[in-house]
Design a protein around this motif. Structure first.
Motif, short mmCIF file in Angstrom:
data_model
loop_
_atom_site.label_atom_id
_atom_site.label_comp_id
_atom_site.label_asym_id
_atom_site.label_seq_id
_atom_site.Cartn_x
_atom_site.Cartn_y
_atom_site.Cartn_z
N PRO A 72 -6.10 -1.89 24.32
CA PRO A 72 -6.06 -1.92 25.78
C PRO A 72 -6.14 -3.33 26.35
O PRO A 72 -5.58 -3.61 27.41
N LEU A 89 -5.49 0.01 32.24
CA LEU A 89 -6.21 0.86 31.30
C LEU A 89 -5.67 2.28 31.34
O LEU A 89 -5.46 2.92 30.31
N HIS A 92 -2.26 2.46 29.70
CA HIS A 92 -2.40 2.44 28.25
C HIS A 92 -2.86 3.80 27.73
O HIS A 92 -2.34 4.31 26.73
N ALA A 93 -3.80 4.40 28.44
CA ALA A 93 -4.29 5.73 28.04
C ALA A 93 -3.17 6.76 28.15
O ALA A 93 -2.99 7.60 27.27
N THR A 96 -0.81 6.43 25.30
CA THR A 96 -1.39 7.01 24.09
C THR A 96 -1.27 8.53 24.11
O THR A 96 -0.93 9.15 23.09
N ASP A 294 -9.58 -1.33 21.16
CA ASP A 294 -9.80 0.09 20.84
C ASP A 294 -11.10 0.30 20.10
O ASP A 294 -11.96 1.02 20.52
#
Length: 294
Positions: A72, A89, A92-93, A96, A294
DNA sequence: TAAACGTGGCC
DNA sequence: TGGCCAAGTTT
């Protein structure tokens, strides 16, 4: 007389076809992932500031899986000074989650989009409509303002209303899927460049002949007073921003002393740093602080 | 529900 | 020049 819902669509779509700005996310073949990234960046942030960051971002991470493969911290660094770094953030989450739950493909289903971190009512429908051409009402600050004026005859939309805003936009939507998508983009565009919050350019507006606000003589807004932004200078927000800028500037951890030197008021500094740690924008590592790995 | 959340543009 | 505004979401 207020406009019939059916009156608006042809005016909006006709105008948009010849007046749409040439923006990266409107290029033919622009990927759904690009649309998703652009919508995250555009939350509360002007188009002109987003474009350069977006191009860099997609050059570095052409797919959700590419971003998900990085810590992140790299997302937060690449976010730069766009503001609201929690969005980096969240993005990025979301990347994922897309890699893990959707085989790396940005979903088109609104409920699946809503389940992703950082995606709310606006972004979910914006992606479904602009990336996939599906038929949904897209409601943002621009469309809310244009509807308030042209349909309801009011100068301002008043506070967002989850119960009313979506149906109000849905009532204006053309039946055709492709026309609906153009209408969504067109109404937003009118709000962004013509029917602006201050100094609207009514003489250039494609809705001028049907606009209820114009017909009523531009009555002043008399609804609820909006809560005004707090002064930024000296705020916790400013301190958080200063700390984040320092953390972004290096790949090593920074000591408490190094960070504390950034702000004279120790109590406020502590509050800001604790907030960043609580938000997972900063992490404690070997005696100091750093961006989240991470 | 309202407050918190960055940074910069614009008049 | 200070205040409002900006393709919102979360808690």
């Amino acid at each position: 007389m207020p406009p019939e819902p059916s009156d608006l669509a042809p005016l909006v779509t006709g105008w948009f076809r010849t007046n749409a700005r040439d923006l990266p996310w409107r290029r033919p073949g622009f990927p759904a992932w690009g649309t998703l990234v652009s919508e995250f960046m555009l939350q509360q942030t002007q188009v002109s500031r987003v474009i350069p960051r977006l191009e860099e971002w997609l050059g570095r991470w052409p797919t959700p899986a590419d971003l998900a493969a990085e810590p992140p911290a790299e997302a937060v660094r690449a976010w730069g000074r766009l503001g609201y770094p929690r969005r980096a953030l969240w993005l990025h989450a979301a990347a994922t989650q897309i890699a893990e739950r959707h085989d790396g493909i940005v979903p088109s289903d609104v409920d699946q989009l809503l389940a992703l971190t950082g995606i709310g009512a606006y972004t979910a429908r914006a992606v479904a409509v602009f990336a996939y051409g599906d038929r949904h009402p897209v409601v943002d600050t621009n469309t809310r303002r244009v509807i308030a004026r042209s349909v309801r005859g009011q100068g301002e939309p008043g506070p967002p209303n989850a119960k009313a805003d979506l149906p109000a936009m849905a009532a204006l939507l053309p039946e055709s899927r492709s026309e609906a998508a153009v209408f969504n983009a067109g109404l937003m565009e009118i709000g962004a460049v013509v029917c602006t919050a201050r100094a609207p350019r009514c003489e250039e507006c494609p809705l001028r002949e049907v606009c209820a606000w114009r017909a009523a003589g531009y009555p002043a807004y008399d609804g609820p007073v909006k809560t005004k932004q707090k002064q930024f200078a000296g705020s916790d927000r400013q301190v958080r921003g200063i700390i984040m800028a320092e953390l972004r500037s290096t790949h090593r951890s920074l000591t408490d002393e190094e960070l504390r030197a950034l702000w004279p008021d120790g109590e406020q500094f502590d509050r800001a740093l604790a907030g960043l740690v609580a938000d997972r924008l900063a992490v404690r590592v070997d005696g100091g602080y750093a961006l989240p790995h991470d």
